[in-house]
Design a protein around this motif. Structure first.
Motif, PDB file in Angstrom:
ATOM      1  N   ARG B  98      25.056  51.057  35.666  1.00 51.16           N
ATOM      2  CA  ARG B  98      24.032  50.677  36.652  1.00 51.16           C
ATOM      3  C   ARG B  98      24.675  49.898  37.790  1.00 51.16           C
ATOM      4  O   ARG B  98      24.334  50.081  38.956  1.00 51.16           O
ATOM      5  CB  ARG B  98      22.940  49.832  35.960  1.00 51.16           C
ATOM      6  CG  ARG B  98      22.014  50.711  35.125  1.00 51.16           C
ATOM      7  CD  ARG B  98      21.364  49.958  33.989  1.00 51.16           C
ATOM      8  NE  ARG B  98      20.481  48.900  34.466  1.00 51.16           N
ATOM      9  CZ  ARG B  98      19.969  47.956  33.674  1.00 51.16           C
ATOM     10  NH1 ARG B  98      20.269  47.944  32.392  1.00 51.16           N
ATOM     11  NH2 ARG B  98      19.167  47.044  34.157  1.00 51.16           N
ATOM     12  N   LEU B  99      25.653  49.052  37.444  1.00 48.73           N
ATOM     13  CA  LEU B  99      26.352  48.300  38.500  1.00 48.73           C
ATOM     14  C   LEU B  99      27.147  49.246  39.402  1.00 48.73           C
ATOM     15  O   LEU B  99      27.203  49.071  40.615  1.00 48.73           O
ATOM     16  CB  LEU B  99      27.314  47.275  37.875  1.00 48.73           C
ATOM     17  CG  LEU B  99      26.697  46.036  37.246  1.00 48.73           C
ATOM     18  CD1 LEU B  99      27.785  45.182  36.597  1.00 48.73           C
ATOM     19  CD2 LEU B  99      25.953  45.190  38.274  1.00 48.73           C
ATOM     20  N   ARG B 100      27.756  50.259  38.779  1.00 49.11           N
ATOM     21  CA  ARG B 100      28.568  51.209  39.561  1.00 49.11           C
ATOM     22  C   ARG B 100      27.716  52.024  40.507  1.00 49.11           C
ATOM     23  O   ARG B 100      28.184  52.482  41.552  1.00 49.11           O
ATOM     24  CB  ARG B 100      29.358  52.134  38.615  1.00 49.11           C
ATOM     25  CG  ARG B 100      30.538  51.418  37.973  1.00 49.11           C
ATOM     26  CD  ARG B 100      31.164  52.192  36.846  1.00 49.11           C
ATOM     27  NE  ARG B 100      31.540  53.522  37.234  1.00 49.11           N
ATOM     28  CZ  ARG B 100      31.186  54.631  36.584  1.00 49.11           C
ATOM     29  NH1 ARG B 100      30.437  54.544  35.502  1.00 49.11           N
ATOM     30  NH2 ARG B 100      31.583  55.797  37.005  1.00 49.11           N
ATOM     31  N   MET B 101      26.454  52.258  40.097  1.00 48.80           N
ATOM     32  CA  MET B 101      25.552  53.035  40.960  1.00 48.80           C
ATOM     33  C   MET B 101      24.936  52.177  42.070  1.00 48.80           C
ATOM     34  O   MET B 101      24.359  52.689  43.016  1.00 48.80           O
ATOM     35  CB  MET B 101      24.425  53.648  40.119  1.00 48.80           C
ATOM     36  CG  MET B 101      24.927  54.799  39.243  1.00 48.80           C
ATOM     37  SD  MET B 101      23.737  55.222  37.989  1.00 48.80           S
ATOM     38  CE  MET B 101      22.460  55.953  38.994  1.00 48.80           C
ATOM     39  N   ALA B 108      33.942  44.222  44.081  1.00 50.68           N
ATOM     40  CA  ALA B 108      33.083  43.138  43.554  1.00 50.68           C
ATOM     41  C   ALA B 108      33.041  43.174  42.029  1.00 50.68           C
ATOM     42  O   ALA B 108      32.867  42.134  41.382  1.00 50.68           O
ATOM     43  CB  ALA B 108      31.671  43.274  44.115  1.00 50.68           C
ATOM     44  N   LEU B 109      33.209  44.379  41.456  1.00 47.33           N
ATOM     45  CA  LEU B 109      33.185  44.520  39.997  1.00 47.33           C
ATOM     46  C   LEU B 109      34.466  43.981  39.351  1.00 47.33           C
ATOM     47  O   LEU B 109      34.542  43.837  38.133  1.00 47.33           O
ATOM     48  CB  LEU B 109      32.996  45.981  39.598  1.00 47.33           C
ATOM     49  CG  LEU B 109      31.624  46.579  39.914  1.00 47.33           C
ATOM     50  CD1 LEU B 109      31.575  48.029  39.494  1.00 47.33           C
ATOM     51  CD2 LEU B 109      30.533  45.794  39.218  1.00 47.33           C
ATOM     52  N   VAL B 110      35.448  43.740  40.179  1.00 47.51           N
ATOM     53  CA  VAL B 110      36.663  43.096  39.670  1.00 47.51           C
ATOM     54  C   VAL B 110      36.657  41.617  40.060  1.00 47.51           C
ATOM     55  O   VAL B 110      36.905  40.744  39.231  1.00 47.51           O
ATOM     56  CB  VAL B 110      37.926  43.811  40.223  1.00 47.51           C
ATOM     57  CG1 VAL B 110      39.193  43.053  39.822  1.00 47.51           C
ATOM     58  CG2 VAL B 110      37.986  45.236  39.708  1.00 47.51           C
ATOM     59  N   ALA B 111      36.308  41.366  41.317  1.00 52.60           N
ATOM     60  CA  ALA B 111      36.347  39.977  41.814  1.00 52.60           C
ATOM     61  C   ALA B 111      35.347  39.089  41.076  1.00 52.60           C
ATOM     62  O   ALA B 111      35.677  37.942  40.724  1.00 52.60           O
ATOM     63  CB  ALA B 111      36.064  39.960  43.315  1.00 52.60           C
ATOM     64  N   GLY B 112      34.149  39.599  40.835  1.00 52.50           N
ATOM     65  CA  GLY B 112      33.110  38.798  40.171  1.00 52.50           C
ATOM     66  C   GLY B 112      33.527  38.348  38.778  1.00 52.50           C
ATOM     67  O   GLY B 112      33.587  37.141  38.502  1.00 52.50           O
ATOM     68  N   PRO B 113      33.856  39.295  37.883  1.00 52.82           N
ATOM     69  CA  PRO B 113      34.289  38.872  36.546  1.00 52.82           C
ATOM     70  C   PRO B 113      35.543  37.991  36.554  1.00 52.82           C
ATOM     71  O   PRO B 113      35.646  37.057  35.760  1.00 52.82           O
ATOM     72  CB  PRO B 113      34.569  40.203  35.826  1.00 52.82           C
ATOM     73  CG  PRO B 113      33.734  41.202  36.533  1.00 52.82           C
ATOM     74  CD  PRO B 113      33.693  40.759  37.962  1.00 52.82           C
ATOM     75  N   LEU B 114      36.485  38.273  37.475  1.00 52.18           N
ATOM     76  CA  LEU B 114      37.696  37.438  37.516  1.00 52.18           C
ATOM     77  C   LEU B 114      37.346  35.999  37.887  1.00 52.18           C
ATOM     78  O   LEU B 114      37.838  35.046  37.265  1.00 52.18           O
ATOM     79  CB  LEU B 114      38.698  38.005  38.528  1.00 52.18           C
ATOM     80  CG  LEU B 114      39.520  39.221  38.096  1.00 52.18           C
ATOM     81  CD1 LEU B 114      40.477  39.638  39.201  1.00 52.18           C
ATOM     82  CD2 LEU B 114      40.300  38.932  36.820  1.00 52.18           C
ATOM     83  N   ALA B 115      36.468  35.863  38.886  1.00 47.41           N
ATOM     84  CA  ALA B 115      36.069  34.505  39.305  1.00 47.41           C
ATOM     85  C   ALA B 115      35.312  33.804  38.172  1.00 47.41           C
ATOM     86  O   ALA B 115      35.531  32.615  37.914  1.00 47.41           O
ATOM     87  CB  ALA B 115      35.210  34.587  40.559  1.00 47.41           C
TER      88      ALA B 115
END
Lengths: 255, 261
Positions: B98-101, B108-115
């Motif tokens: 759902r996030l990918r869609m 953002a799908l990498v930056a968000g979890p990393l942060a």
């Protein structure tokens, strides 16, 4: 009952051999830690006056044995909880067998696995040059001691498994093993510890068991080793098996 | 106006939302967070107590000065890496799809979890340092020493999170969990983690000598063993930058592998 117990013990052993992925960590991690410890503390050990072994490698053999046996016994109890979760337990209980043999059989297999682990660990250490000062008697002392530790810990965790019926709960009790192991003399001699940490290590039975096992390797055979390396786990095993059987009867009596 | 014609969404806004979501997990699922919080504290105490005599041989009077920074780095690493477990759950539950869609940049799908992972790593670092200070740990490097420890620990958290995230995106099952932990565990322990290089011997010494974690640990420990110097700082910063770049790229490419399914 003995035939049934042996049959359940055999089943449990075969089950564990069929899952090498659950057995492997209890062999690999203690040996890795021991190898790392030798590299990290080997030089320091030779500089500390009165170090209680020929080398850190010889010193760490007993620590590796108890670590591996503790990990293995926890995994065995987790398998028991999995049997309960998966419904196989109910089928065993419904079958025409003595019910205590279901638990005792599994605990007997923990004794065998613990003894085999101890033998394998000691053989590996001997291959790397460790001399067992207790001779064949010392070797047997470590092997039987490993089996008794496996039996004692498996009894305790089997009780947890039967009461909770959850492998997750059994795994959740694992930190207890970790704490008992690290707050003891499994990785460094007690004589060099100080303060409250020393007091905790002094009263922790793990320290006395591991030191008994260690003395089979580092000293000629004597009664002291048997008293601590066999006596303490045997005593704990009596209590923990009682706890496991009581948990079994409680579960069976539950509506 | 259709969704496709909508305004461009920046990376920052969805990344912030993902950070908030991941931090809410800490409150909603404390059982998954507390072990990572308490284990480094226990490790600092256990190692300092057990190996004090060995550490004294290196001229270090208080073993907490040596082992608390190690526990902080390990706590940060394992705490941050758990973002990989959370991501696997998101993949298996279909939430990642759902996030990918959603109309937002992939980064953002990498930056968000990393942060989020780095923020989660703050808790064990603060706790273990506080316990060390209460226990009598020395900080001759003062506030700068503590700050350098913070940078080193959160840097390790960032690297561990990138590794965990990349593995989660590639393996997409909990079978990845032991691999995530094993890599962090061996990277930390096959360094000068337990004893100074000068007192090590045998097979692990040459590995520890070239292991970048040794430089990161040297950077983290300097403020507790003496004054903070640039000579002890830059190799650690270099190692963190290099590992950070590699693991971020690993995580980004991992996400691309999900897109290719």
């Amino acid at each position: 009952m003995i035939r049934e117990t042996l049959a359940f013990a055999r089943r449990s052993l075969i089950g564990r051999l069929r899952q090498p992925e659950s057995l492997a960590p209890s062999f690999v991690f203690p040996l890795f830690f021991a190898a790392l410890g030798v590299s990290s503390f080997g030089k320091a050990a030779t500089r500390l006056p009165g170090f209680p072994a020929d080398s850190y490698l010889a010193f760490s053999a007993a620590g590796a044995v108890i670590q591996g046996v503790l990990f293995g016994a926890t995994a065995a109890a987790s398998d028991l909880a999995t049997d309960i979760e998966g419904g196989f337990w109910e089928r065993m209980v419904a079958s025409p067998v003595t019910r205590s043999s279901i638990v005792v059989g599994r605990l007997a297999s923990s004794f065998v696995v613990g003894a085999v682990q101890a033998a394998v660990f000691l053989a590996v250490f001997m291959a790397f040059g460790v001399r067992v000062h207790g001779g064949i008697g010392g070797f047997v002392g470590v092997v039987v001691g490993g089996g008794l530790i496996g039996l004692a810990v498996a009894g305790l965790f089997a009780g947890f498994a039967i009461r909770s019926g959850s492998s997750e709960a059994v795994q959740g009790a694992f930190p207890l093993v970790f704490v008992l192991l690290f707050l003891s003399s499994a990785f460094f001699p007690r004589q060099y510890m100080s303060g409250w940490y020393r007091h905790v290590a002094d009263v922790n039975p793990t320290s006395h068991v591991v030191e008994g096992l260690r003395q089979f390797v580092t000293r000629p055979l004597g009664t002291q080793q048997f008293a601590t390396a066999w006596g303490i786990p045997a005593g704990v095993a009596v209590v923990s098996i009682g706890f496991a059987l009581r948990s079994l009867h409680r579960r069976l009596a539950a509506p | 106006m259709s969704t496709l014609d909508g305004p461009t969404v920046s990376t920052a806004a969805p990344a912030r939302a993902l950070v908030a979501r991941n931090l809410r997990r800490v409150v909603r699922l404390p059982s998954a967070f507390f072990p990572a919080l308490l284990m480094p504290v226990f490790q600092a105490i256990a190692f300092s107590g057990a190996f004090a005599a060995a550490i004294h041989l290196a001229g270090i009077r208080n073993s907490l000065d040596w082992f608390v920074p190690l526990a902080a780095l390990q706590g940060a690493g394992f705490g941050a890496m758990s973002i990989g477990f959370a991501t696997i759950i998101d993949i298996q539950s279909g939430f990642l799809d759902r996030l990918r869609m959603a109309p937002m940049p992939r980064r953002a799908l990498v930056a968000g979890p990393l942060a989020a992972a780095v923020l989660r790593a703050v808790f064990p670092v603060v706790l273990v340092t506080a316990v060390g200070l209460i226990g009598g740990m020395n900080v001759p490097g003062g506030w700068l020493g503590l700050a350098v420890l913070g940078v080193a620990a959160l840097g390790v958290g960032f690297v561990a999170a990138g590794w965990g995230l990349g593995l989660a995106y590639r393996m997409r099952s909990m079978a990845a969990a032991p691999l995530m932990q094993f890599a962090i565990f061996t990277a930390i322990f096959l360094s000068a983690s337990q004893m100074p290089l000068a007192l090590m011997s045998g097979w692990a010494k040459p590995i520890a000598r070239v292991n970048p974690v040794t430089n990161i640990l040297r950077m983290a420990r300097q403020g507790f063993l003496g004054r903070v110097t640039w000579a002890h700082t830059w190799p650690g910063l270099l190692a963190l930058t290099g590992l950070g770049l590699v693991t971020t790229l690993w995580a980004r490419r991992g996400l691309s592998s999900v897109d290719r399914i």
